[in-house]
Design a protein around this motif. Structure first.
Motif, mmCIF file in Angstrom:
data_model
loop_
_atom_site.group_PDB
_atom_site.id
_atom_site.type_symbol
_atom_site.label_atom_id
_atom_site.label_comp_id
_atom_site.label_asym_id
_atom_site.label_seq_id
_atom_site.Cartn_x
_atom_site.Cartn_y
_atom_site.Cartn_z
ATOM 1 N N ASP A 40 -38.479 -86.892 8.131
ATOM 2 C CA ASP A 40 -38.125 -88.078 7.598
ATOM 3 C C ASP A 40 -37.896 -89.158 8.882
ATOM 4 O O ASP A 40 -37.112 -89.899 8.685
ATOM 5 N N ASP A 41 -38.383 -88.630 10.116
ATOM 6 C CA ASP A 41 -38.294 -89.660 11.407
ATOM 7 C C ASP A 41 -36.695 -89.723 11.551
ATOM 8 O O ASP A 41 -36.261 -90.831 12.197
ATOM 9 N N HIS A 42 -35.901 -88.783 11.063
ATOM 10 C CA HIS A 42 -34.628 -88.778 11.076
ATOM 11 C C HIS A 42 -33.777 -87.626 12.024
ATOM 12 O O HIS A 42 -32.939 -87.976 12.743
ATOM 13 N N HIS A 43 -34.257 -86.479 11.604
ATOM 14 C CA HIS A 43 -33.585 -85.387 12.349
ATOM 15 C C HIS A 43 -34.593 -84.154 12.511
ATOM 16 O O HIS A 43 -35.697 -84.102 12.115
ATOM 17 N N LEU A 44 -34.364 -83.191 13.533
ATOM 18 C CA LEU A 44 -34.942 -82.147 13.701
ATOM 19 C C LEU A 44 -34.673 -81.154 13.226
ATOM 20 O O LEU A 44 -33.246 -81.015 12.618
ATOM 21 N N GLU A 45 -35.329 -80.134 12.786
ATOM 22 C CA GLU A 45 -35.047 -78.943 11.880
ATOM 23 C C GLU A 45 -35.768 -77.642 12.446
ATOM 24 O O GLU A 45 -37.002 -77.943 12.754
ATOM 25 N N ALA A 46 -35.094 -76.549 12.681
ATOM 26 C CA ALA A 46 -35.895 -75.488 12.742
ATOM 27 C C ALA A 46 -35.336 -74.318 12.191
ATOM 28 O O ALA A 46 -33.970 -74.256 11.818
ATOM 29 N N THR A 47 -35.979 -73.046 11.760
ATOM 30 C CA THR A 47 -35.391 -71.885 11.297
ATOM 31 C C THR A 47 -35.813 -70.893 12.304
ATOM 32 O O THR A 47 -36.849 -70.714 12.652
ATOM 33 N N TYR A 48 -34.811 -70.233 12.859
ATOM 34 C CA TYR A 48 -34.964 -68.878 13.728
ATOM 35 C C TYR A 48 -34.641 -67.560 12.857
ATOM 36 O O TYR A 48 -33.849 -67.503 12.003
ATOM 37 N N GLU A 49 -35.516 -66.983 13.133
ATOM 38 C CA GLU A 49 -35.490 -65.467 12.366
ATOM 39 C C GLU A 49 -35.065 -64.303 13.043
ATOM 40 O O GLU A 49 -35.496 -64.356 14.278
ATOM 41 N N PHE A 50 -34.253 -63.338 12.576
ATOM 42 C CA PHE A 50 -33.582 -62.207 13.124
ATOM 43 C C PHE A 50 -33.651 -60.917 12.190
ATOM 44 O O PHE A 50 -34.278 -60.984 11.159
ATOM 45 N N GLY A 84 -30.681 -71.407 10.169
ATOM 46 C CA GLY A 84 -31.361 -72.827 10.260
ATOM 47 C C GLY A 84 -30.523 -73.960 10.943
ATOM 48 O O GLY A 84 -29.464 -73.892 11.048
ATOM 49 N N VAL A 85 -31.306 -74.756 11.813
ATOM 50 C CA VAL A 85 -30.635 -75.833 12.540
ATOM 51 C C VAL A 85 -31.018 -77.148 12.136
ATOM 52 O O VAL A 85 -32.327 -77.404 12.025
ATOM 53 N N GLU A 86 -30.124 -78.154 12.017
ATOM 54 C CA GLU A 86 -30.582 -79.608 11.798
ATOM 55 C C GLU A 86 -29.968 -80.409 13.052
ATOM 56 O O GLU A 86 -28.699 -79.948 13.299
ATOM 57 N N MET A 87 -30.598 -81.267 13.780
ATOM 58 C CA MET A 87 -30.094 -81.992 15.032
ATOM 59 C C MET A 87 -30.451 -83.438 15.050
ATOM 60 O O MET A 87 -31.622 -83.589 14.881
ATOM 61 N N TRP A 88 -29.544 -84.212 15.210
ATOM 62 C CA TRP A 88 -29.702 -85.458 15.381
ATOM 63 C C TRP A 88 -28.510 -86.144 15.916
ATOM 64 O O TRP A 88 -27.577 -85.843 15.978
ATOM 65 N N SER A 89 -28.308 -87.545 16.426
ATOM 66 C CA SER A 89 -27.424 -88.095 17.124
ATOM 67 C C SER A 89 -26.797 -88.808 15.863
ATOM 68 O O SER A 89 -27.355 -89.928 15.389
ATOM 69 N N HIS A 90 -25.772 -88.688 15.424
ATOM 70 C CA HIS A 90 -24.789 -89.187 14.411
ATOM 71 C C HIS A 90 -24.656 -90.745 14.719
ATOM 72 O O HIS A 90 -24.440 -91.484 14.046
ATOM 73 N N ASP A 91 -24.334 -90.897 16.006
ATOM 74 C CA ASP A 91 -23.959 -92.139 16.384
ATOM 75 C C ASP A 91 -24.983 -93.188 16.126
ATOM 76 O O ASP A 91 -24.547 -94.326 15.939
ATOM 77 N N ILE A 92 -26.148 -92.927 16.187
ATOM 78 C CA ILE A 92 -27.339 -93.595 16.166
ATOM 79 C C ILE A 92 -27.977 -93.693 14.903
ATOM 80 O O ILE A 92 -28.944 -94.509 14.502
ATOM 81 N N GLY A 93 -27.742 -92.520 13.922
ATOM 82 C CA GLY A 93 -28.129 -92.417 12.718
ATOM 83 C C GLY A 93 -29.807 -92.107 12.811
ATOM 84 O O GLY A 93 -30.538 -92.269 12.059
ATOM 85 N N GLY A 94 -30.072 -91.133 13.770
ATOM 86 C CA GLY A 94 -31.635 -90.916 14.135
ATOM 87 C C GLY A 94 -31.588 -90.038 15.493
ATOM 88 O O GLY A 94 -30.624 -89.271 15.863
ATOM 89 N N LEU A 95 -32.818 -89.682 15.908
ATOM 90 C CA LEU A 95 -33.054 -89.118 17.116
ATOM 91 C C LEU A 95 -33.030 -89.846 18.463
ATOM 92 O O LEU A 95 -33.108 -91.036 18.727
ATOM 93 N N HIS A 96 -32.285 -89.047 19.323
ATOM 94 C CA HIS A 96 -32.282 -89.469 20.821
ATOM 95 C C HIS A 96 -32.751 -88.239 21.741
ATOM 96 O O HIS A 96 -32.883 -87.242 21.073
ATOM 97 N N GLU A 97 -33.168 -88.676 22.647
ATOM 98 C CA GLU A 97 -33.658 -87.449 23.720
ATOM 99 C C GLU A 97 -32.686 -86.290 23.939
ATOM 100 O O GLU A 97 -33.279 -85.287 23.838
#
Length: 114
Positions: A40-50, A84-97
């Motif tokens: 959603d142009d908002h956050h990164l998601e990944a799933t790592y398997e073990f 599972g991991v979700e990553m975004w910059s909460h302060d700006i409400g979206g993605l940052h470098e």
């Protein structure tokens, strides 16, 4: 082999910084491992398997330590054999470098390159 992006500093977004657009984050996304996607142009998601819960828990703890060191915290979802991991910059409400740098560092931990 991990992305050179993992060697970049994690710098918080400055006040007034706008989230990255899809054109701006495309190059960063290309530098990450195949597990990552932008949602959603908002956050990164990944799933790592073990292979088991213990390995998934150990990885969770490692990325938790990374998050504390960098003071940039993902949402982490632990279950048997996967994280599972979700990553975004909460302060700006979206993605940052920095979100992409953190994702690359998580890939590095997963690949055992840290």
């Amino acid at each position: 082999m991990s992305s050179p992006l993992a060697d970049e500093p994690v710098e918080p977004a400055d006040e007034g910084t706008e989230p990255l657009t899809d054109d701006e984050y495309a190059e960063y996304l290309d530098a990450l491992g195949p597990a990552w996607e932008v949602v959603d142009d908002h956050h990164l998601e990944a799933t790592y398997e073990f292979d088991d819960f213990a390995d998934a828990l150990a990885f969770t703890n490692e990325i938790g330590e990374l998050a504390e060191e960098e003071w940039h915290h993902p949402d982490i979802h632990l279950s048997w054999g996967e994280v599972g991991v979700e990553m975004w910059s909460h302060d700006i409400g979206g993605l940052h470098e920095s979100d992409f740098v953190m994702a690359a560092r998580m890939d590095r931990i997963y690949d055992g390159d840290d």
